[in-house]
Design a protein around this motif. Structure first.
Motif, PDB file in Angstrom:
ATOM      1  N   ALA A  74      -5.644 -49.711 104.574  1.00 34.28           N
ATOM      2  CA  ALA A  74      -6.651 -50.334 103.711  1.00 34.28           C
ATOM      3  C   ALA A  74      -7.740 -49.337 103.341  1.00 34.28           C
ATOM      4  N   ILE A  75      -8.137 -48.503 104.280  1.00 34.65           N
ATOM      5  CA  ILE A  75      -9.151 -47.479 104.005  1.00 34.65           C
ATOM      6  C   ILE A  75      -8.637 -46.476 102.983  1.00 34.65           C
ATOM      7  N   ARG A  76      -7.395 -46.015 103.149  1.00 32.65           N
ATOM      8  CA  ARG A  76      -6.822 -45.047 102.211  1.00 32.65           C
ATOM      9  C   ARG A  76      -6.716 -45.656 100.804  1.00 32.65           C
ATOM     10  N   ALA A  77      -6.377 -46.942 100.733  1.00 30.91           N
ATOM     11  CA  ALA A  77      -6.288 -47.600  99.438  1.00 30.91           C
ATOM     12  C   ALA A  77      -7.663 -47.741  98.799  1.00 30.91           C
ATOM     13  N   ALA A  78      -8.670 -48.081  99.599  1.00 31.96           N
ATOM     14  CA  ALA A  78     -10.035 -48.216  99.086  1.00 31.96           C
ATOM     15  C   ALA A  78     -10.562 -46.877  98.584  1.00 31.96           C
TER      16      ALA A  78
END
Length: 409
Positions: A204-208
């Protein structure tokens, strides 16, 4: 009783403290079995081991055609457990310290390749014994994660640039795996992304970081709290929401969906619900990127009705699918299409090796956190058995792309 652990005390020797019978009932006591059944199992297993590329030592007696050494310290208990429990008994015998190996992965790789010969089909179908209270859940606790994962806390296969893999490159290899999955789903600025199975929040962090807006669905409150903390620390609290909910109850439509190694924990009875949920929440023209372990389809068919050691101690109710089973569910039960898949099993073998080495290195910390010797032998056996599966080719890991047609004008 708490004892001081060293790698040798639980990976190369019998447990030094009495087994906690309430926590490990099927390890503390030998299963009921007649002398006749145990003797028959002993003859059968000795004969099978003697035909394998192993050296198996029973005290002063040895069988096998050469290869890695398997040391059976308590032959009577070893044969009794296999006679009563098949491959489940083999794992419990290791937990009890009744057999060991200097190179556990090499031994288990041979056994993975010849499991059907070692334990005949009737002995593999074992049912009825209760799961011990001390078993880990499908998603290990944060304390356990910290003993063997890298700083991303990613509990799935990494993707390396080359072999052999090295510890200091594991985090970068996890980022590489995650980025390739996000690329497969075409996640970019403005993408409305759903993640099924939050893990540590790393994906989720990488996508954000790409500018996506993410809803990620956690399966435990501990997983939710860990992910929320890491997302907040990374500064993406406004872009990522972490929801604690059954995946089948997720509402909305999303441009892309990603899910990493969740199918295995859902179990066969949950596959239809899982894939129909993907179909329901994906917008027309959207893409689903999945990562999952797989097994050959013939092995999947043969394993139905078989209770495994992994199901009993690690992932209750779980089952590794085959690529064919996934494709069948997708094409027959959904409006999705399998548009591509990529295998990278050797990368999972290396990931598991690094995890196992780190777990062994942190043995003293395991003791301090309250993980007893039986747990440590269990987790070592789990990591080694999985690694052996990928090295033998009886397991694979794949990234799959599912697509959904655009609506007609």
């Amino acid at each position: 009783m708490s004892v001081s652990l060293s790698p040798a005390s639980w990976s190369q020797a019998r447990p030094t403290a009495p087994v906690a019978a309430r926590r490990w009932p099927d390890v503390a006591s030998l299963p009921p079995s007649s002398r006749l059944r145990t003797a028959a199992a002993g003859r059968r297993v000795r004969h099978a081991l003697g035909a394998l590329p192993l050296r198996v030592r029973f005290g002063g007696d040895a069988v096998g055609r050469g290869g890695p050494l398997m040391e059976v310290r308590d032959p009577a208990a070893f044969f009794r457990r296999i006679g009563a429990g098949g491959l489940v008994g083999l794992g419990e015998s290791y937990m009890a310290g009744e057999w060991d190996a200097g190179d556990l992965v090499r031994v288990l790789t041979v056994l993975a390749e010849h499991g059907a010969a070692l334990v005949p089909r009737p002995l593999q179908r074992t049912h009825g014994a209760q799961k011990p209270d001390g078993r880990p859940r499908p998603y290990p606790s944060g304390e356990l994660f910290a003993l063997f994962l890298d700083e991303t806390l990613t509990y799935s296969s990494a993707l390396f640039r080359g072999f052999p893999a090295e510890q200091h490159l594991l985090a970068a290899a996890q980022h590489r795996k995650t980025d390739r999955l996000l690329d497969l789903a075409q996640v970019h600025s403005g993408t409305q992304l759903l993640e099924l199975g939050t893990g540590s929040g790393e994906l989720a962090i990488r996508a954000a970081q790409r500018g996506a807006r993410v809803l990620t669905v956690a399966q435990t409150s501990e997983q939710q709290e860990l992910a929320q903390r890491r997302i907040r620390d990374a500064g993406f609290e406004s872009r990522v929401s972490v929801l604690l909910r059954d995946f089948s109850r997720v509402l909305g439509r999303f441009d892309a969906v990603v899910s990493v190694e969740m199918i295995e924990a859902v179990g066969e009875e949950g596959w239809a619900q899982y894939f129909m949920t993907l179909d329901r929440v994906l917008a027309p023209g959207g893409r689903v990127a999945l990562q999952t372990s797989t097994m050959p389809h013939d092995r999947l068919l043969a394993s139905r009705g078989t209770r495994t050691w992994t199901q009993k101690y690690i992932v209750p109710g779980g089952l590794v699918p085959s690529a064919e089973a996934i494709e069948r569910f997708v094409t027959r039960r959904t409006g999705l299409s399998l548009a591509g898949r990529d295998s990278f099993g050797p990368h999972y073998a290396e990931t598991l090796r690094l995890w196992r080495e780190r777990f062994t290195h942190n043995a003293a910390h395991a003791d301090a956190l309250g993980f007893d010797e039986i747990f440590c032998r269990m987790w070592t056996f789990h990591l080694a058995q999985r690694e052996a599966g990928f090295r033998s080719g009886t397991l694979d890991v794949q990234q799959l792309l599912l697509t959904k047609e655009e609506l007609a004008d």
